[in-house]
Design a protein around this motif. Sequence first.
Motif, PDB file in Angstrom:
ATOM      1  N   ILE A  53       0.838  -1.206   0.000  1.00 20.13           N
ATOM      2  CA  ILE A  53       0.000   0.000   0.000  1.00 20.13           C
ATOM      3  C   ILE A  53       0.871   1.252   0.000  1.00 20.13           C
ATOM      4  O   ILE A  53       0.645   2.192  -0.787  1.00 20.13           O
ATOM      5  N   ARG A  54       1.870   1.275   0.872  1.00 21.43           N
ATOM      6  CA  ARG A  54       2.747   2.453   0.974  1.00 21.43           C
ATOM      7  C   ARG A  54       3.507   2.693  -0.329  1.00 21.43           C
ATOM      8  O   ARG A  54       3.583   3.834  -0.824  1.00 21.43           O
ATOM      9  N   GLN A  57       1.403   4.144  -3.080  1.00 19.48           N
ATOM     10  CA  GLN A  57       1.108   5.559  -2.830  1.00 19.48           C
ATOM     11  C   GLN A  57       2.315   6.424  -3.193  1.00 19.48           C
ATOM     12  O   GLN A  57       2.173   7.478  -3.818  1.00 19.48           O
ATOM     13  N   THR A  63      -4.005   4.507  -4.156  1.00 19.93           N
ATOM     14  CA  THR A  63      -4.233   3.710  -2.954  1.00 19.93           C
ATOM     15  C   THR A  63      -4.954   2.432  -3.355  1.00 19.93           C
ATOM     16  O   THR A  63      -6.097   2.482  -3.852  1.00 19.93           O
ATOM     17  N   THR A  65      -7.202  -0.664  -3.199  1.00 16.55           N
ATOM     18  CA  THR A  65      -8.399  -0.976  -2.414  1.00 16.55           C
ATOM     19  C   THR A  65      -8.803  -2.443  -2.522  1.00 16.55           C
ATOM     20  O   THR A  65      -9.657  -2.897  -1.761  1.00 16.55           O
ATOM     21  N   TRP A  92      -8.154   0.354  -7.226  1.00 16.81           N
ATOM     22  CA  TRP A  92      -7.408   1.392  -6.515  1.00 16.81           C
ATOM     23  C   TRP A  92      -8.112   2.738  -6.669  1.00 16.81           C
ATOM     24  O   TRP A  92      -8.921   2.944  -7.584  1.00 16.81           O
TER      25      TRP A  92
END
Length: 315
Positions: A53-54, A57, A63, A65, A92
């Motif tokens: 996730i990080r 980003q 992000t 999902t 996402w």
Amino acid sequence: MSKIVEVAAAVMLRAEGQEFLLAQRPEGKVYAGYWEFPGGKVEAGETVHQALIRELQEELGITATACSPWLTRQFTYPHATVRLHFWRVTAWDGEIGITAPLEHAAVNWEKCGKSATVTPILPANDPILKALALPTTMAITMAEIEGSEAQLVHLAQSLAAGLRLIQVRDKNWPMAKRWNFAESVVQLARRYPDALVVIGDDAEIACQINADGVHLSSNKLLTTTQRPDFKWVGASCHNAAELAKAIEVGCDYALLGAVLPTPTHPESSGLGWAEFARLIANCPIPVFALGGLRSEMMTEAQQQGAHGLAMMRGW
């Protein structure tokens, strides 16, 4: 032995899983200019999911999902040994490179099962590109029960509806009858350039009718010492030892089950999803869930790390 670097790698999928994203490493980084799956190092205290996730980003400005574990492969570069945890990302928030600046030099969408249009690609990713060409639903024939004519009609309908992977089983038939049926299945499948047919246990039939590969039963797998010479080789497995053998032989995929009770063995509770997920955790090859499954269970299976579903019924 050098320390293994844990890496989270995102297999971004769109167009109903038919396209995936590659990103080009920027100047100033090792292997600058090479194409890879986006992602990065798992930091101390992070899970692979958190790192994924990080990194998305930071690198793509999105992000994730909806994502699920898929394959784990280890590769040694001159500068480091990395353990790559590949996760499929199917949804996402945000637009790649628009919501936030890209950290990569470029990104490109590629078609699963086709040669990549960009080069060079990091060598650790070659097996992943092949795995992406493997359909997520496998139909296992049961013409011995349904009859060859009815089964061929069913296959024709399913291929027209999108089925792209068939295992010809029916191993109790006389060779001539099985040969003729398998040949008819291949003829049906050849109407669709991306459809694959593998023949259960019989390399001779597979070779003579120009099938795409061979599928080893668990008994055949345990006596196999060398990978059969086909583009696609798979195996049926029921436990960790058989799964390890499939990896050792060099199989491109495995079936694992039975996950749930089946019509032929209703008294058996099956592995269950928790045990299935435990057995395939960190597996380097795609694993299909098998046994008592229906097509609507695809999402659940993939959340447990399965590549997809293999079914004798319900396809």
